[in-house]
Design a protein around this motif. Structure first.
Motif, PDB file in Angstrom:
ATOM      1  N   MET A   1       0.850  -1.184   0.000  1.00 34.94           N
ATOM      2  CA  MET A   1       0.000   0.000   0.000  1.00 34.94           C
ATOM      3  C   MET A   1       0.889   1.239   0.000  1.00 34.94           C
ATOM      4  SD  MET A   1      -2.848   0.985   2.757  1.00 34.94           S
ATOM      5  CE  MET A   1      -3.506   2.596   2.795  1.00 34.94           C
ATOM      6  N   ILE A   2       0.540   2.198  -0.801  1.00 36.40           N
ATOM      7  CA  ILE A   2       1.279   3.450  -0.885  1.00 36.40           C
ATOM      8  C   ILE A   2       0.598   4.483  -0.001  1.00 36.40           C
ATOM      9  CG2 ILE A   2       1.969   5.318  -2.422  1.00 36.40           C
ATOM     10  CD1 ILE A   2       2.063   3.240  -4.659  1.00 36.40           C
ATOM     11  N   ALA A   3       1.392   5.236   0.738  1.00 35.25           N
ATOM     12  CA  ALA A   3       0.834   6.297   1.582  1.00 35.25           C
ATOM     13  C   ALA A   3       0.227   7.363   0.680  1.00 35.25           C
ATOM     14  CB  ALA A   3       1.916   6.903   2.459  1.00 35.25           C
ATOM     15  N   ASP A   4      -0.995   7.727   0.973  1.00 39.85           N
ATOM     16  CA  ASP A   4      -1.634   8.783   0.200  1.00 39.85           C
ATOM     17  C   ASP A   4      -1.797  10.027   1.063  1.00 39.85           C
ATOM     18  OD1 ASP A   4      -3.797   8.370   1.882  1.00 39.85           O
ATOM     19  OD2 ASP A   4      -4.999   7.325   0.391  1.00 39.85           O
ATOM     20  N   GLY A   5      -2.513  11.011   0.562  1.00 35.99           N
ATOM     21  CA  GLY A   5      -2.664  12.280   1.265  1.00 35.99           C
ATOM     22  C   GLY A   5      -3.423  12.196   2.567  1.00 35.99           C
ATOM     23  N   THR A   6      -4.057  11.067   2.839  1.00 34.24           N
ATOM     24  CA  THR A   6      -4.793  10.935   4.097  1.00 34.24           C
ATOM     25  C   THR A   6      -4.003  10.172   5.159  1.00 34.24           C
ATOM     26  OG1 THR A   6      -5.858   8.880   3.413  1.00 34.24           O
ATOM     27  CG2 THR A   6      -6.998  10.953   2.870  1.00 34.24           C
ATOM     28  N   ALA A   7      -2.817   9.687   4.803  1.00 33.39           N
ATOM     29  CA  ALA A   7      -2.009   8.928   5.761  1.00 33.39           C
ATOM     30  C   ALA A   7      -1.562   9.840   6.904  1.00 33.39           C
ATOM     31  CB  ALA A   7      -0.790   8.326   5.066  1.00 33.39           C
ATOM     32  N   HIS A   8      -1.616   9.299   8.101  1.00 36.55           N
ATOM     33  CA  HIS A   8      -1.169  10.056   9.273  1.00 36.55           C
ATOM     34  C   HIS A   8       0.351   9.947   9.371  1.00 36.55           C
ATOM     35  CE1 HIS A   8      -2.259  12.067  13.058  1.00 36.55           C
ATOM     36  NE2 HIS A   8      -1.089  11.611  13.445  1.00 36.55           N
ATOM     37  N   ILE A   9       1.016  11.032   9.755  1.00 35.48           N
ATOM     38  CA  ILE A   9       2.472  11.067   9.869  1.00 35.48           C
ATOM     39  C   ILE A   9       2.855  11.282  11.327  1.00 35.48           C
ATOM     40  CG2 ILE A   9       4.558  12.342   9.251  1.00 35.48           C
ATOM     41  CD1 ILE A   9       3.182  13.022   6.599  1.00 35.48           C
ATOM     42  N   ARG A  10       3.790  10.467  11.792  1.00 37.27           N
ATOM     43  CA  ARG A  10       4.335  10.622  13.133  1.00 37.27           C
ATOM     44  C   ARG A  10       5.814  10.969  12.993  1.00 37.27           C
ATOM     45  NH1 ARG A  10       5.117   5.532  17.000  1.00 37.27           N
ATOM     46  NH2 ARG A  10       6.700   5.119  15.445  1.00 37.27           N
ATOM     47  N   ILE A  11       6.224  12.048  13.612  1.00 37.38           N
ATOM     48  CA  ILE A  11       7.630  12.436  13.662  1.00 37.38           C
ATOM     49  C   ILE A  11       8.087  12.075  15.068  1.00 37.38           C
ATOM     50  CG2 ILE A  11       9.261  14.346  13.482  1.00 37.38           C
ATOM     51  CD1 ILE A  11       6.892  15.757  11.853  1.00 37.38           C
ATOM     52  N   ALA A  12       8.966  11.081  15.181  1.00 34.43           N
ATOM     53  CA  ALA A  12       9.396  10.594  16.491  1.00 34.43           C
ATOM     54  C   ALA A  12      10.846  10.981  16.733  1.00 34.43           C
ATOM     55  CB  ALA A  12       9.228   9.080  16.562  1.00 34.43           C
ATOM     56  N   ARG A  13      11.111  11.465  17.939  1.00 37.01           N
ATOM     57  CA  ARG A  13      12.454  11.916  18.311  1.00 37.01           C
ATOM     58  C   ARG A  13      12.726  11.608  19.777  1.00 37.01           C
ATOM     59  NH1 ARG A  13      12.010  18.130  16.149  1.00 37.01           N
ATOM     60  NH2 ARG A  13      12.143  17.665  13.931  1.00 37.01           N
ATOM     61  N   PRO A  14      13.997  11.358  20.107  1.00 35.14           N
ATOM     62  CA  PRO A  14      14.342  11.248  21.520  1.00 35.14           C
ATOM     63  C   PRO A  14      14.428  12.643  22.141  1.00 35.14           C
ATOM     64  CG  PRO A  14      16.315  11.018  20.196  1.00 35.14           C
ATOM     65  CD  PRO A  14      15.161  11.133  19.237  1.00 35.14           C
ATOM     66  N   SER A  15      14.231  12.696  23.433  1.00 36.52           N
ATOM     67  CA  SER A  15      14.338  13.964  24.156  1.00 36.52           C
ATOM     68  C   SER A  15      15.101  13.739  25.452  1.00 36.52           C
ATOM     69  CB  SER A  15      12.948  14.517  24.467  1.00 36.52           C
ATOM     70  OG  SER A  15      13.037  15.718  25.202  1.00 36.52           O
ATOM     71  N   ARG A  16      15.921  14.723  25.814  1.00 32.30           N
ATOM     72  CA  ARG A  16      16.633  14.665  27.095  1.00 32.30           C
ATOM     73  C   ARG A  16      15.704  14.954  28.259  1.00 32.30           C
ATOM     74  NH1 ARG A  16      19.617  18.240  24.190  1.00 32.30           N
ATOM     75  NH2 ARG A  16      21.430  17.330  23.212  1.00 32.30           N
ATOM     76  N   ASP A  17      14.702  15.814  28.013  1.00 29.24           N
ATOM     77  CA  ASP A  17      13.872  16.339  29.093  1.00 29.24           C
ATOM     78  C   ASP A  17      12.488  16.647  28.526  1.00 29.24           C
ATOM     79  OD1 ASP A  17      12.604  17.947  31.001  1.00 29.24           O
ATOM     80  OD2 ASP A  17      14.425  19.052  31.491  1.00 29.24           O
ATOM     81  N   LEU A  18      11.536  15.763  28.786  1.00 26.60           N
ATOM     82  CA  LEU A  18      10.191  15.946  28.227  1.00 26.60           C
ATOM     83  C   LEU A  18       9.485  17.187  28.777  1.00 26.60           C
ATOM     84  CD1 LEU A  18       8.859  12.287  28.018  1.00 26.60           C
ATOM     85  CD2 LEU A  18       9.777  13.720  26.184  1.00 26.60           C
ATOM     86  N   ALA A  19       9.764  17.554  30.009  1.00 27.84           N
ATOM     87  CA  ALA A  19       9.145  18.757  30.572  1.00 27.84           C
ATOM     88  C   ALA A  19       9.629  20.004  29.824  1.00 27.84           C
ATOM     89  CB  ALA A  19       9.435  18.869  32.065  1.00 27.84           C
ATOM     90  N   ALA A  20      10.926  20.073  29.530  1.00 25.35           N
ATOM     91  CA  ALA A  20      11.470  21.205  28.778  1.00 25.35           C
ATOM     92  C   ALA A  20      10.913  21.212  27.359  1.00 25.35           C
ATOM     93  CB  ALA A  20      13.000  21.148  28.755  1.00 25.35           C
ATOM     94  N   ALA A  21      10.808  20.030  26.759  1.00 26.30           N
ATOM     95  CA  ALA A  21      10.255  19.933  25.411  1.00 26.30           C
ATOM     96  C   ALA A  21       8.796  20.385  25.388  1.00 26.30           C
ATOM     97  CB  ALA A  21      10.383  18.508  24.889  1.00 26.30           C
ATOM     98  N   GLU A  22       8.035  19.995  26.400  1.00 28.75           N
ATOM     99  CA  GLU A  22       6.630  20.405  26.466  1.00 28.75           C
ATOM    100  C   GLU A  22       6.502  21.915  26.615  1.00 28.75           C
ATOM    101  OE1 GLU A  22       2.541  19.659  29.039  1.00 28.75           O
ATOM    102  OE2 GLU A  22       4.205  18.251  29.264  1.00 28.75           O
ATOM    103  N   ARG A  23       7.356  22.530  27.416  1.00 36.05           N
ATOM    104  CA  ARG A  23       7.305  23.994  27.546  1.00 36.05           C
ATOM    105  C   ARG A  23       7.508  24.657  26.183  1.00 36.05           C
ATOM    106  NH1 ARG A  23       9.839  22.737  32.335  1.00 36.05           N
ATOM    107  NH2 ARG A  23      11.940  23.034  31.502  1.00 36.05           N
TER     108      ARG A  23
END
Length: 141
Positions: A1-23
């Motif tokens: 299956m090919i991703a089309d314009g309705t496909a959901h995209i997740r950008i995943a990354r590591p973080s040192r500090d989720l509280a700082a990232a949330e701010r």
């Protein structure tokens, strides 16, 4: 299956500090916390804290993870970008708010992005570009 314009995209990354990232991403940029997970005390190895940010009606989200037992150090480059096309001027108060919430304005590595936007590093060193341009899926031929 090919991703089309309705496909959901997740950008995943590591973080040192989720509280700082949330701010930065929620309080600074204004994204919504879509989901949060904290591992229970004594959780098995590999279970990590998770923060998903975005807009409830968007077909994408940013997922930030942190494993306190075995942290993955973020290793962003100057080309690891999340570009948001604003279609107009970048509000100065938004840039200031991002800086006040842990961001740091930097020169873009790409002169095109420097000409058409503002580049800000998040607390983990990943770059957010707020572009004055408008995105079009119809590229010139």
């Amino acid at each position: 299956m090919i991703a089309d314009g309705t496909a959901h995209i997740r950008i995943a990354r590591p973080s040192r500090d989720l509280a700082a990232a949330e701010r930065f991403w929620a309080d600074g940029l204004g994204l919504t916390v879509l989901y949060r997970h904290e591992p229970a005390p004594g959780a098995p190895p590999g279970e990590h804290a998770l923060l998903m940010l975005g807009q409830p009606d968007a077909a994408w989200h940013l997922e930030l993870v942190h494993d306190a037992r075995s942290p993955v150090e973020p290793r962003p480059t100057v080309e690891d970008l999340l570009v948001i096309y604003l279609g107009g001027e970048v509000p100065g108060d938004l840039v200031l708010r991002l800086e006040n919430h842990g961001g740091r304005r930097v020169l873009s590595h790409n002169p095109y992005l420097e000409e058409w936007g503002v580049t800000i590093e998040d607390p983990d060193g990943y770059r957010l570009v707020l572009s004055t341009r408008t995105w079009s899926n119809r590229q010139p031929r």
